[in-house]
Scaffold this active site. Structure first.
Site, PDB file in Angstrom:
ATOM      1  N   LEU A  35     115.228  43.309 -37.795  1.00 57.80           N
ATOM      2  CA  LEU A  35     114.187  44.294 -38.098  1.00 57.80           C
ATOM      3  C   LEU A  35     112.901  44.028 -37.308  1.00 57.80           C
ATOM      4  CD1 LEU A  35     114.560  44.614 -41.989  1.00 57.80           C
ATOM      5  CD2 LEU A  35     115.765  45.865 -40.174  1.00 57.80           C
ATOM      6  N   HIS A  39     111.475  49.583 -37.556  1.00 54.51           N
ATOM      7  CA  HIS A  39     112.207  49.696 -38.824  1.00 54.51           C
ATOM      8  C   HIS A  39     111.227  49.713 -40.001  1.00 54.51           C
ATOM      9  CE1 HIS A  39     115.465  47.517 -36.414  1.00 54.51           C
ATOM     10  NE2 HIS A  39     116.056  48.636 -36.780  1.00 54.51           N
TER      11      HIS A  39
END
Ligand code: PAF
Length: 282
Positions: A35, A39
């Site tokens: 991530l 994100h």
């Protein structure tokens, strides 16, 4: 607060049942992990819009057309869970492989048309893998809303088409691409770039902005395209899969931005394939 990490479908269903009964809006943020702030911007959008938020992390083997790419894809689950703590999401859905593809799994969701070009052309089978897993993620999580980055713009259109065609009761939200300070679009694959390649990578976005500027000034696309490819080559990119001007609704190829359009690019740098897209227009 750390969110519960759920790996089995029965645990996910136990978690979502009360939310569904209460008529709550469930937002899903599908990811393959590693991530980054792109994100996290999707998680923020989901938190703003929904009563409950589920982040999914599943490196989906069916969307990789290259086994090396699958093997090298970054996997950072502990770090991902830590990054999500401050968002107080309701669950992380990190399914075991057999929860997604049990033995004898034999179904493929395939979207035609939009998938014929660009990523669909260069990565055969990729969008079948994406459409199949996203259909499953939507139904498994009972999502009412789903959040995707415009960084993968073709994927966003494919998912929207799929959800509409299959009457899935999910609103698909597209969220702006998040960029590094030097313009490079955030991507989990950026972790694979060497320090040297990382300094060169922003040239991709730069040449796209140059083309967009040229088009705004009325220049023809073909010479702008040729100059951009030459600059990428000189900077050290080893190949350009595509650098296309396309309509932003149906991805048809354009010679000039005569309707709402985007520039799309995929190019290779030090063994890493970077993709990006920007809107072209006022
Ligand atoms: O964009 C991604 O990370 C993946 O394609 C997705 C949507 C999570 C499906 O595996």
């Amino acid at each position: 607060m750390p969110a519960p990490i759920l790996r089995r479908l029965d645990a996910l269903r136990t978690a979502t049942r009360p939310w569904i009964l209460a008529g709550e809006r469930i937002g899903v943020v599908p990811t393959m992990g590693a991530l980054h702030d792109g994100h996290l911007s999707l998680v923020e959008a989901a938190k703003r819009t929904c009563d409950r938020v589920i982040v999914t992390i599943f490196v989906n083997p069916r969307q990789f057309n290259n086994p090396e790419d699958l093997k090298n894809y970054p996997r950072t689950e502990t770090e991902d869970a830590r990054k999500l703590e401050r968002f107080n999401v309701d669950a992380l859905w990190v399914p075991d492989g057999d929860q997604m593809y049990p033995a004898h799994f034999a179904t493929t969701v395939s979207v035609t048309g939009l998938t014929d070009v660009m990523e669909g052309h260069f990565r055969p089978g990729h969008f079948d893998g994406v459409a199949t897993v996203v259909t499953k993620l939507f139904t498994q999580t009972s999502a009412s809303d789903a959040f995707f980055g415009e960084k993968d713009y073709q994927q966003l259109l494919v998912v929207r088409r799929m959800a509409a065609d299959l009457d899935l009761p999910v609103t698909v939200h597209g969220c702006p691409t998040i960029r590094e300070i030097d313009g490079l679009a955030m991507s989990s694959r950026n972790l694979l770039l060497s320090d040297r390649a990382r300094t060169t990578a922003p040239v991709l976005h730069d040449v796209m902005e140059q083309i967009a500027d040229g088009l705004r000034r009325g220049a023809a696309f073909d010479p702008l395209h040729a100059a951009a490819v030459a600059r990428l080559d000189k900077a050290g990119f080893t190949g350009v899969d595509y650098l296309d001007l396309r309509a932003q609704d149906d991805l048809s190829a354009l010679a000039a931005p005569t309707r709402p359009a985007r520039l799309f690019a995929a190019a290779w740098l030090a063994g890493v394939r970077l993709i990006d897209n920007i809107a072209v227009g006022d």
